[in-house]
Motif scaffolding. Sequence first.
Motif, mmCIF file in Angstrom:
data_model
loop_
_atom_site.group_PDB
_atom_site.id
_atom_site.type_symbol
_atom_site.label_atom_id
_atom_site.label_comp_id
_atom_site.label_asym_id
_atom_site.label_seq_id
_atom_site.Cartn_x
_atom_site.Cartn_y
_atom_site.Cartn_z
ATOM 1 N N VAL A 149 -9.344 17.654 -42.750
ATOM 2 C CA VAL A 149 -9.723 18.650 -41.749
ATOM 3 C C VAL A 149 -8.795 18.490 -40.555
ATOM 4 O O VAL A 149 -8.570 17.384 -40.064
ATOM 5 N N PHE A 150 -8.243 19.603 -40.082
ATOM 6 C CA PHE A 150 -7.405 19.607 -38.888
ATOM 7 C C PHE A 150 -8.188 20.273 -37.772
ATOM 8 O O PHE A 150 -8.687 21.386 -37.941
ATOM 9 N N TYR A 151 -8.344 19.594 -36.643
ATOM 10 C CA TYR A 151 -9.020 20.222 -35.514
ATOM 11 C C TYR A 151 -8.183 20.062 -34.253
ATOM 12 O O TYR A 151 -7.327 19.198 -34.163
ATOM 13 N N VAL A 152 -8.451 20.943 -33.297
ATOM 14 C CA VAL A 152 -7.691 20.973 -32.045
ATOM 15 C C VAL A 152 -8.651 20.985 -30.873
ATOM 16 O O VAL A 152 -9.633 21.726 -30.874
ATOM 17 N N LEU A 153 -8.359 20.173 -29.880
ATOM 18 C CA LEU A 153 -9.100 20.164 -28.616
ATOM 19 C C LEU A 153 -8.181 20.701 -27.529
ATOM 20 O O LEU A 153 -7.035 20.277 -27.413
ATOM 21 N N PHE A 154 -8.663 21.640 -26.739
ATOM 22 C CA PHE A 154 -7.926 22.141 -25.582
ATOM 23 C C PHE A 154 -8.568 21.542 -24.340
ATOM 24 O O PHE A 154 -9.764 21.697 -24.124
ATOM 25 N N MET A 155 -7.755 20.849 -23.535
ATOM 26 C CA MET A 155 -8.268 20.203 -22.336
ATOM 27 C C MET A 155 -7.547 20.744 -21.104
ATOM 28 O O MET A 155 -6.335 20.976 -21.145
ATOM 29 N N ASP A 156 -8.278 20.928 -20.035
ATOM 30 C CA ASP A 156 -7.733 21.440 -18.777
ATOM 31 C C ASP A 156 -6.724 20.435 -18.223
ATOM 32 O O ASP A 156 -7.081 19.320 -17.844
ATOM 33 N N TRP A 157 -5.450 20.831 -18.180
ATOM 34 C CA TRP A 157 -4.365 19.940 -17.752
ATOM 35 C C TRP A 157 -4.550 19.470 -16.313
ATOM 36 O O TRP A 157 -4.339 18.308 -15.994
ATOM 37 N N GLN A 158 -4.946 20.368 -15.417
ATOM 38 C CA GLN A 158 -5.122 19.992 -14.012
ATOM 39 C C GLN A 158 -6.267 18.999 -13.843
ATOM 40 O O GLN A 158 -6.159 18.053 -13.070
ATOM 41 N N ALA A 159 -7.352 19.178 -14.568
ATOM 42 C CA ALA A 159 -8.475 18.241 -14.480
ATOM 43 C C ALA A 159 -8.075 16.866 -15.006
ATOM 44 O O ALA A 159 -8.477 15.838 -14.453
ATOM 45 N N ILE A 160 -7.271 16.845 -16.052
ATOM 46 C CA ILE A 160 -6.804 15.566 -16.594
ATOM 47 C C ILE A 160 -5.936 14.853 -15.570
ATOM 48 O O ILE A 160 -6.078 13.649 -15.353
ATOM 49 N N GLN A 161 -5.033 15.577 -14.920
ATOM 50 C CA GLN A 161 -4.169 14.955 -13.919
ATOM 51 C C GLN A 161 -4.960 14.408 -12.739
ATOM 52 O O GLN A 161 -4.641 13.350 -12.216
ATOM 53 N N VAL A 162 -5.990 15.115 -12.322
ATOM 54 C CA VAL A 162 -6.809 14.661 -11.195
ATOM 55 C C VAL A 162 -7.613 13.416 -11.580
ATOM 56 O O VAL A 162 -7.652 12.437 -10.844
ATOM 57 N N ASN A 163 -8.240 13.451 -12.758
ATOM 58 C CA ASN A 163 -9.143 12.373 -13.167
ATOM 59 C C ASN A 163 -8.448 11.194 -13.832
ATOM 60 O O ASN A 163 -8.984 10.092 -13.852
ATOM 61 N N TYR A 164 -7.275 11.419 -14.401
ATOM 62 C CA TYR A 164 -6.556 10.363 -15.105
ATOM 63 C C TYR A 164 -5.110 10.292 -14.641
ATOM 64 O O TYR A 164 -4.200 10.077 -15.430
ATOM 65 N N SER A 165 -4.867 10.459 -13.349
ATOM 66 C CA SER A 165 -3.513 10.572 -12.803
ATOM 67 C C SER A 165 -2.636 9.370 -13.117
ATOM 68 O O SER A 165 -1.425 9.528 -13.287
ATOM 69 N N THR A 166 -3.181 8.190 -13.223
ATOM 70 C CA THR A 166 -2.343 7.015 -13.487
ATOM 71 C C THR A 166 -1.833 6.999 -14.915
ATOM 72 O O THR A 166 -0.800 6.400 -15.193
ATOM 73 N N LYS A 167 -2.495 7.679 -15.837
ATOM 74 C CA LYS A 167 -2.065 7.711 -17.234
ATOM 75 C C LYS A 167 -1.139 8.886 -17.526
ATOM 76 O O LYS A 167 -0.402 8.863 -18.486
ATOM 77 N N PHE A 168 -1.191 9.946 -16.707
ATOM 78 C CA PHE A 168 -0.409 11.139 -16.961
ATOM 79 C C PHE A 168 0.538 11.444 -15.811
ATOM 80 O O PHE A 168 0.568 12.538 -15.287
ATOM 81 N N VAL A 169 1.311 10.461 -15.408
ATOM 82 C CA VAL A 169 2.266 10.656 -14.318
ATOM 83 C C VAL A 169 3.542 11.215 -14.916
ATOM 84 O O VAL A 169 4.122 10.635 -15.825
ATOM 85 N N GLU A 170 3.976 12.371 -14.403
ATOM 86 C CA GLU A 170 5.216 12.969 -14.866
ATOM 87 C C GLU A 170 6.377 12.355 -14.101
ATOM 88 O O GLU A 170 6.345 12.283 -12.870
ATOM 89 N N LYS A 171 7.392 11.927 -14.822
ATOM 90 C CA LYS A 171 8.548 11.294 -14.201
ATOM 91 C C LYS A 171 9.521 12.352 -13.704
ATOM 92 O O LYS A 171 9.792 13.319 -14.403
#
Length: 58
Positions: free
Chosen positions: A34-56
């Motif tokens: 089974v292949f499934y896809v999750l769509f997550m709000d990019w801005q919310a991820i950056q706000v809540n998980y900013s240390t893991k998703f730092v763009e260089k």
Amino acid sequence: MNDYIHYQLRKQDGTYIPVLDQGRIVESVRFGKVFYVLFMDWQAIQVNYSTKFVEKAT
């Protein structure tokens, strides 16, 4: 197998929403592979998980 991609979805009103798309293939006893896809709000991820998703800066 996990796969991630960042892109924008276009809404009906013409505006865009930045999303992180996580696709995954899993094995199900009932359905097989089974292949499934999750769509997550990019801005919310950056706000809540900013240390893991730092763009260089390049």
